[in-house]
Each structure stands twice: as structure tokens, then as C-alpha cells.
Design an enzyme around this catalytic site. Sequence first.
Site, PDB file in Angstrom:
ATOM      1  N   LYS A 158      43.535  38.781  37.590  1.00  0.00           N
ATOM      2  CA  LYS A 158      42.342  38.063  37.098  1.00  0.00           C
ATOM      3  C   LYS A 158      41.096  38.917  37.327  1.00  0.00           C
ATOM      4  O   LYS A 158      41.084  39.813  38.183  1.00  0.00           O
ATOM      5  CB  LYS A 158      42.168  36.706  37.787  1.00  0.00           C
ATOM      6  CG  LYS A 158      41.990  36.725  39.324  1.00  0.00           C
ATOM      7  CD  LYS A 158      40.568  36.941  39.809  1.00  0.00           C
ATOM      8  CE  LYS A 158      40.465  37.027  41.316  1.00  0.00           C
ATOM      9  NZ  LYS A 158      39.279  37.678  41.815  1.00  0.00           N
ATOM     10  N   ASP A 197      42.600  31.695  45.218  1.00  0.00           N
ATOM     11  CA  ASP A 197      42.754  32.063  43.803  1.00  0.00           C
ATOM     12  C   ASP A 197      44.109  31.651  43.227  1.00  0.00           C
ATOM     13  O   ASP A 197      44.330  31.764  42.014  1.00  0.00           O
ATOM     14  CB  ASP A 197      42.692  33.594  43.643  1.00  0.00           C
ATOM     15  CG  ASP A 197      41.325  34.153  43.958  1.00  0.00           C
ATOM     16  OD1 ASP A 197      40.363  33.374  44.007  1.00  0.00           O
ATOM     17  OD2 ASP A 197      41.233  35.377  44.145  1.00  0.00           O
TER      18      ASP A 197
END
Length: 291
Positions: A11, A135
Site C-alpha cells: 500500500k 494497516d
Amino acid sequence: MRRIHVEAHAKVNLGLRVAGARPDGYHDIETVFQTVSLSDTVFLEASNRGISLSCEGIPVPAGPSNLAWQAAAQLMRELAAPAMSITLFKRIPVAAGLGGGSADAAAVLMGGCALFDLEVSDAQLGSLALKIGSDVPFLLRGGTARGLGRGEILESMGPLSGFWLLLVTPLFPIRAKEAYAGVRIGLTRDRCYTKLNSSAIREGELGSLVTALRNDLEPGVISCHPEVGVVKQALLDAGVQAAVMSGSGPTVIGLVRSREEATTLSPHLEGHGWQIHIVEPIDSGCRVEGA
Ligand code: C5P
């Protein structure tokens, strides 16, 4: 024996605002997460010898400190999954602000559920994911999402397209704890640029996204690691539309309009020992590719 293959995508953060410190030692943030085409590959199969982990590619620890291992332990403890053997092909730079370890953990959670036909709701899987890292809930689902709280409160956005990214990673790791310890919250409280990013993304407007791209962790990281500032300036000098540090760094992302533009600019960033990846945004998280 059945073997599951999962692609674990990295990401980036398209802006990150730190809203304040929390009593539990974390910070409330506001960010725009985006998964990208760079990935690790994870293979899973049942094991009769407890958890075993073998790693190839970029070197990482193959024991309980690895988040992939911790994800397997969570599945066994919380969902009574059988023991499993994990093979990890590591391509995402480590401790680089790209969520690589978190993506591997998300891949083991998702792949383990598929391998053992575990019945689990999205909410249950999300809360297992959060026990591993802030995350991990986002990396399970991926795409484009606004992240609030520790990053686990997710609002889907996008899909985002029409741009490519140059990821430039200097060769030293930064732990998230270190990056958050250096944040200057007082300076940033009134800004609302991730909201600006969100509306730019909704409208598919790269121009306004570019002007609003900021990361509150960046100034503190640059003061401890000036090379991150050098990377950012090199990207801007090369001609990217915008450059910002991703997550807790040290990777700096440069936004460009096409793969061709990324390929043309990339040679300007060579010769410093930095790792360079050319990636595009994708609209999924970790993907089970099959048995
Ligand atoms: O959740 P994760 O394990 O990735 O967090 C690592 C460290 O980063 C935490 O221990 C904390 O110091 C910091 N952190 C934070 N606020 C967040 C996410 C991480 O302070 N929202």
C-alpha cells in the site's frame, strides 16, 4: 496436499494527517490508503509440525517476529485452525512505509480461511487483523479507502485510476514507532488535507490531489534521516507531478500520469543506491489465486 497461493499487495498513503496522540500509545490518523501492483507471494499448506515459515527474496526473519507467523498463530488460537506451513517470496521493501509485513499477515489470514474453510465474518477477520497491526485491516480488502482511528476505520473510495507511481526507497529501515515519536502534532491540528484528497479522488481529479498531498510524519522523519528529503527533491527535480513520503517512510512516492512517464523519469533517480519500483494503483487487497 492442497496448497493456497495469495498475492499480498503493498500500500501507499496518499496523504496522512496525525490528529492526536491516544492513551493506548497509538495516534489517531486520517489517511487515504491505496493498494498498488507491487506484491509479495504467499503459499500456504497444512503442516503437522506446528507453524513453519520459509522466506525467499528480500531477507526477513522466519520466526515469531514475522507478521505472517503472527497471523497464523492468531488463526490457530482464535479460530482453531490447524497448523500451517508458509512460504513467503518477499519483494516489498521491509520497514519502508509500504505495509509489506502487514500485507503478508493479511494474506495468511485470508489464505488460511480459504485453505481450511474457516467460517468467519468480515468483522471478526478485521478484528483479528487489527491485533496484528494497524494497516492489516485495510490490506485485507485493499483498493482505495479513507482510514481513520488507528487506520482501521475504513471508508471505501475510488476506484482510483489515471496515474502511476514511482516508489523510491532508500536502503535503511524506519520503524513506525520511531516515525510517530517524531511527529509535531501542534503544527498540524487544523489541516484537513486528506479530506481535500478524498474529494479530489471522488471527482477523479489528479490536479487537486497533487496540491493537497502531505504527510505529517514526513518533517520529523526528514530531520532524523535527511536522505528522505534528498529522495523527495530528486523526484520533484526529475519532474513528477507530486512527491510525498508513504506512511512512516522512508519510501517516497512520486505521482505521474502514465507508465511511460514513470519509465522516462526513473533513470534520473538511479545511481544513489535507492530501490525504484514503477507501480499502478489496483482496486483489490490480497488475492487468493487458487489452490
Ligand atoms: O499498529 P502497528 O504495529 O503497525 O504500529 C506500530 C507502532 O506505530 C505503534 O506501536 C505505535 O507506536 C505507532 N503507531 C501509532 N499510531 C498509529 C499506528 C501506529 O502511533 N495509528
